[in-house]
Design a protein around this motif. Structure first.
Motif, short mmCIF file in Angstrom:
data_model
loop_
_atom_site.label_atom_id
_atom_site.label_comp_id
_atom_site.label_asym_id
_atom_site.label_seq_id
_atom_site.Cartn_x
_atom_site.Cartn_y
_atom_site.Cartn_z
N GLY B 386 56.08 1.47 -62.49
CA GLY B 386 56.67 1.71 -61.18
C GLY B 386 55.83 2.62 -60.33
O GLY B 386 55.54 2.34 -59.16
N ILE B 387 55.39 3.74 -60.94
CA ILE B 387 54.57 4.68 -60.19
C ILE B 387 53.28 4.01 -59.74
O ILE B 387 52.83 4.19 -58.60
CB ILE B 387 54.25 5.93 -61.04
N SER B 388 52.69 3.21 -60.62
CA SER B 388 51.39 2.64 -60.25
C SER B 388 51.53 1.61 -59.13
O SER B 388 50.66 1.52 -58.28
CB SER B 388 50.68 2.04 -61.46
N VAL B 389 52.64 0.89 -59.09
CA VAL B 389 52.82 -0.04 -57.97
C VAL B 389 52.89 0.73 -56.67
O VAL B 389 52.26 0.38 -55.67
CB VAL B 389 54.09 -0.90 -58.16
N ALA B 390 53.66 1.83 -56.67
CA ALA B 390 53.78 2.65 -55.46
C ALA B 390 52.42 3.24 -55.08
O ALA B 390 52.03 3.26 -53.92
CB ALA B 390 54.80 3.76 -55.67
N LEU B 391 51.66 3.70 -56.09
CA LEU B 391 50.37 4.30 -55.82
C LEU B 391 49.37 3.28 -55.30
O LEU B 391 48.52 3.61 -54.47
CB LEU B 391 49.80 4.94 -57.10
N LEU B 392 49.48 2.05 -55.79
CA LEU B 392 48.56 1.00 -55.35
C LEU B 392 48.61 0.81 -53.83
O LEU B 392 47.62 0.50 -53.20
CB LEU B 392 48.94 -0.32 -56.02
N ILE B 616 61.49 -13.01 -58.27
CA ILE B 616 62.65 -12.10 -58.22
C ILE B 616 62.15 -10.66 -58.11
O ILE B 616 62.62 -9.87 -57.30
CB ILE B 616 63.54 -12.27 -59.46
N ALA B 617 61.16 -10.33 -58.95
CA ALA B 617 60.59 -8.98 -58.92
C ALA B 617 59.93 -8.71 -57.57
O ALA B 617 59.97 -7.59 -57.05
CB ALA B 617 59.57 -8.82 -60.04
N GLY B 618 59.34 -9.75 -56.98
CA GLY B 618 58.63 -9.60 -55.72
C GLY B 618 59.53 -9.21 -54.56
O GLY B 618 59.05 -8.80 -53.51
N PHE B 619 60.83 -9.31 -54.73
CA PHE B 619 61.77 -8.83 -53.72
C PHE B 619 61.51 -7.38 -53.39
O PHE B 619 61.60 -6.96 -52.25
CB PHE B 619 63.21 -8.95 -54.27
N VAL B 620 61.23 -6.60 -54.42
CA VAL B 620 61.05 -5.16 -54.22
C VAL B 620 59.72 -4.88 -53.55
O VAL B 620 59.65 -4.23 -52.52
CB VAL B 620 61.12 -4.43 -55.58
N ALA B 621 58.65 -5.36 -54.11
CA ALA B 621 57.33 -5.21 -53.54
C ALA B 621 56.48 -6.31 -54.12
O ALA B 621 56.60 -6.64 -55.29
CB ALA B 621 56.74 -3.84 -53.88
N LYS B 622 55.61 -6.86 -53.31
CA LYS B 622 54.92 -8.06 -53.73
C LYS B 622 53.93 -7.86 -54.88
O LYS B 622 53.72 -8.76 -55.68
CB LYS B 622 54.22 -8.71 -52.54
N GLU B 623 53.36 -6.66 -55.00
CA GLU B 623 52.42 -6.48 -56.12
C GLU B 623 53.09 -6.67 -57.45
O GLU B 623 52.47 -7.03 -58.44
CB GLU B 623 51.81 -5.09 -56.16
N ILE B 624 54.39 -6.35 -57.49
CA ILE B 624 55.09 -6.43 -58.77
C ILE B 624 54.99 -7.85 -59.31
O ILE B 624 55.07 -8.08 -60.51
CB ILE B 624 56.57 -6.00 -58.62
N LEU B 626 52.47 -9.73 -59.70
CA LEU B 626 51.38 -9.85 -60.67
C LEU B 626 51.68 -9.08 -61.95
O LEU B 626 51.45 -9.57 -63.06
CB LEU B 626 50.07 -9.39 -60.06
N SER B 627 52.19 -7.86 -61.81
CA SER B 627 52.42 -7.07 -63.02
C SER B 627 53.54 -7.68 -63.87
O SER B 627 53.48 -7.65 -65.10
CB SER B 627 52.72 -5.60 -62.67
N SER B 628 54.53 -8.26 -63.19
CA SER B 628 55.62 -8.85 -63.98
C SER B 628 55.14 -10.12 -64.67
O SER B 628 55.59 -10.46 -65.75
CB SER B 628 56.82 -9.15 -63.08
N LEU B 629 54.21 -10.79 -64.02
CA LEU B 629 53.63 -11.99 -64.64
C LEU B 629 52.86 -11.59 -65.90
O LEU B 629 52.92 -12.28 -66.92
CB LEU B 629 52.68 -12.65 -63.63
#
Lengths: 69, 711
Positions: B386-392, B616-624, B626-629
């Motif tokens: 979570g932190i890394s998505v925000a930091l990205l 579904i994860a991409g609802f929050v932020a689109k980078e997620i 890739l990480s969820s994949l």
């Protein structure tokens, strides 16, 4: 040119007058080529007005006297 | 808005030193406010939202003698007559929060115009200090300002300053402390000529309410005669019966004097400030400086559209390449510089951040050896993820906002808006929308926050609805990975196609919404074009940094919580048991339910749910996405993970378009809400993006299939 009045609604009239384009204000048209917004100089600032705003602002041409600002 | 005074305590928490003096800084945009604020506070500032809005306010502390002065950098305004969210914030601060001292800035290179604001403030506030900025520039242009004379006429301290020369800052601080400790100043009285009898009558009737209104009654009377909606609202609460009286007076004045009071008051006040300025300013030997020549060029009817378009394009391609490697890597490799392209690919900001985070995780892993599996997963995948998505996001926001700060601070942005207005008009948008729209390609959150500068409310609403369809850099990162999985030539074509489609959709929807939803008339422009000046590097840097920090704090929190939620959804079974296998999780079950919806995109079969899972994860932020994949396929490399989904080319292209368009991100939706205070607009934007994204993706899928069958 001297501004005479305007048909704009209240919100835009507030903006316009406070920008220095109030009735009685002396302004100079810097450019009005029909394509770009009209450029007007008033009290040292440059103001851009789109055609439909400029259309609703009435102004009268005045003959500049020598030494007039 | 009215009771914002309450919130002040919660608005400035966490300071070690309590300020003993609060100073509000007010001035035109471009007057050199940020530069002065920065010099006074040494750049140590805190950004906070004005309660209930997303208008940013900067707070900074300065120790001076035994005093701790808190400077509050209010958003730039041209006058106290300004409406909209920004005007309201400034008036709320002046009238309801009442700082100890108000510092008004007057532009040394344009005193004639900017002195008017100082006059307006002196009419209402009893403790005012005036600072003249850019004295160095004024000097080099042959403008001499008699600060003493202005000071005497206004009855307020007037201090000439120059941030470049470091001039007048000490004196300014001294003046502020002096005014704060001295007796209150007498509010400036302008003789409003034929309106005086009305002003006096209304003023004397308002006098009993003076303590509860907290402002001098004469000023309130003048504002009521103008018909200022903000002041009407305040008076309406405390002395409602006088409101009708003021309105009747207004009508009477218009009838008997043949002129509207609003215009008369503006005229009298302007005459006053102009004569004050002309009596205290001498201009000698005006030379055309380099910036003034550039000034003319940026307004030239033939040159300016090209200059503007080229400047914007260059800045953004540069920012994009720096952040994601695209499109510089494609250009380099198509020119045959494969090695250079690889370097760009592996050393852009996003790639470096990813590597850095991956390294951090690998350091942490051994430390968690022997802990329960769910705890390890929570810390590594949930929290760190979570932190890394925000930091990205942070570097993306930083570079874009640094460029935007330069454009704003230099005065170039309004010129670009002016020179491209005829072109944006063709799709029913004003030149004002250009700046927000371009910013949206960087980050939707920042772009939508810039919408508030657009004067027409109908156009603002329209922009909130359509601009989120413009793909930001976060979405770019995702569809770059998809493009890489498609293959080089078709992939690049796909990326270009995605941009073309989203821009076209914005234009088409703008037109359609004009017709059926907002029903706005032609786009309007009413805008001050300030003089050009060299932007201060320090200001650009500081603006970018404070925006980024603010983003991390606000949007970052939402993203982090969203990422945690997706962790929960993908780590627990529907019966709320922890599971290390994401294919048994709640999210997986949900994805399988939704899979049939994606059959029209050709997303079917065994692995289809994995594709949907990421969405579904991409609802929050689109980078997620890739990480969820990566989590679900167990493949770290995002491109390999996408290939693992074994989607057809047509489906991948459709997916790219869908990802570019559907629900921008949680942060963007929340910004739409905070800017408009309307659940309806925020939800409409959400639904609009979903429906548009879905239909367009289906169209792309079938279009590609048809194309294949023809070729």
């Amino acid at each position: 040119m001297i501004i005479k009045g305007t048909d704009l609604d209240e919100e835009l009239r507030f903006r316009l007058y406070y920008m220095g384009l109030y009735p009685g204000s002396k302004v100079q048209i810097v450019r009005n080529d029909g394509r770009y917004p009209v450029l007007v100089e008033a009290h040292g600032s440059l103001i851009a007005l789109s055609a439909d705003i400029a259309e609703k602002v009435y102004a009268e041409r005045v003959v500049e006297r020598e030494g007039d600002q | 808005m009215i009771n914002a005074a309450h919130h002040h305590g919660t608005n400035s928490p966490g300071e070690k030193e309590r300020p003993t003096l609060r100073v509000g800084i007010i001035g035109f945009p471009n007057v050199g406010k940020s530069a002065l604020f920065n010099s006074l506070t040494g750049g140590e500032a805190r950004v906070a939202n004005w309660p209930g809005t997303t208008v940013d306010i900067h707070y900074g502390l300065k120790k001076f003698g035994r005093k701790v002065i808190e400077f509050v950098d209010l958003p730039g305004v041209y006058s106290l007559g300004e409406g909209g969210p920004i005007g309201d914030v400034v008036k709320t601060y002046l009238l309801l929060q009442r700082p100890d001292v108000v510092l008004v800035l007057v532009d040394g290179t344009n005193v004639e115009r900017t002195l008017n604001l100082a006059v307006q403030v002196a009419e209402v506030s009893e403790r005012v200090v005036v600072a003249i900025t850019k004295v160095d520039l004024a000097h080099s242009r042959g403008i001499h300002i008699n600060a003493e004379g202005l000071s005497r006429a206004l009855g307020r301290r007037v201090v000439p300053t120059s941030v470049t020369w470091g001039l007048g800052l000490e004196e300014l601080l001294m003046a502020i402390v002096e005014v704060a400790e001295g007796e209150g100043q007498v509010p400036l009285k302008i003789n409003y000529g034929p309106l005086e009898p009305y002003v006096r009558e209304l003023s004397s009737k308002l006098e009993p309410f003076e303590p509860s209104l907290g402002v001098n009654s004469r000023w309130v009377a003048v504002k009521l005669l103008e018909g200022d909606p903000f002041v009407e609202k305040i008076v309406g609460e405390k002395a409602g019966e006088l409101l009708n009286e003021a309105r009747e007076m207004r009508a009477e004045i218009s009838k008997t004097l043949g002129k509207e009071p609003l215009g008369l008051i503006a005229e009298t006040r302007f005459r006053y400030s102009l004569s004050l300025a002309s009596g205290n300013i001498v201009r000698s030997g005006l030379r055309l400086s380099r910036t003034e020549r550039l000034d003319r060029m940026t307004l030239d009817p033939r040159l300016s559209p090209f200059i503007s378009a080229a400047a914007i394009l260059t800045l953004f391609l540069f920012a994009f390449s720096l952040n994601t490697g695209f499109p510089l890597n494609v250009v380099l490799s198509s020119l045959g510089f494969e090695q250079a392209a690889t370097i760009v690919d592996s050393y852009n900001v996003a790639a470096l951040m990813e590597r850095f985070i991956g390294y951090g995780t690998s350091l942490l892993e051994p430390l968690l050896e022997g802990r329960p599996a769910w705890l390890r997963s929570l810390l590594l995948d949930g929290v760190i993820g979570g932190i890394s998505v925000a930091l990205l996001f942070a570097p993306l926001i930083f570079t874009v906002s640094a460029f935007l700060a330069v454009l704003e601070d230099s005065g170039l942005a309004p010129r670009f808006a002016y020179s491209l207005h005829p072109y944006t008009c063709r799709v029913g948008l004003s030149g004002h929308s250009l700046f927000p729209a371009v910013s949206c390609f960087g980050c939707n959150v920042g772009g939508l926050m810039a919408v508030r500068g657009t004067p027409s409310l109908a156009e603002r609403v329209k922009l909130y609805l359509i601009l989120p369809l413009l793909p930001c850099q976060a979405r770019l990162i995702v569809f770059l990975a998809l493009a890489a999985a498609v293959g080089s030539v078709l992939g690049v074509l796909g990326v270009v196609m995605t941009y073309v489609i989203s821009v076209t959709l914005v234009a088409v929807l703008s037109y359609v919404l004009d017709r059926f939803y907002t029903r706005s008339s032609r786009p309007i422009m009413l805008m001050d074009i300030p003089n050009l000046h060299m932007p201060l590097r320090r200001v650009a840097w500081w603006m970018a940094w404070s925006t980024t920090r603010h983003f991390l704090y606000r949007t970052g929190t939402i993203i982090f919580l969203g990422a945690l939620l997706t962790w929960v959804l993908s780590s627990f079974t529907p019966s709320l048991q922890y599971t290390p296998d994401p294919s048994e999780s709640i999210a997986a079950h949900l994805s399988r339910v939704l899979v049939p919806l994606f059959a029209p995109l050709g997303i079917e079969g065994e692995k289809a749910w994995m594709t949907v899972y990421g969405l579904i994860a991409g609802f929050v932020a689109k980078e997620i996405y890739l990480s969820s994949l990566a989590v679900i396929t167990g493949i770290e490399n995002p491109i390999e993970a996408v290939s693992f989904l074994s989607l057809s080319e047509a489906s991948l292209l459709a997916l790219m378009v869908f990802i570019a368009l559907y629900v921008p991100c949680l942060g963007t939706i929340s910004v739409i809400y905070t800017e408009t205070r309307s659940v309806r607009v925020a939800l409409t934007a959400l639904v609009l993006s979903l429906v548009t994204g879905y239909l367009t993706a289906i169209a792309v899928y079938h279009f590609y299939l048809i194309l294949l069958s023809i070729l």
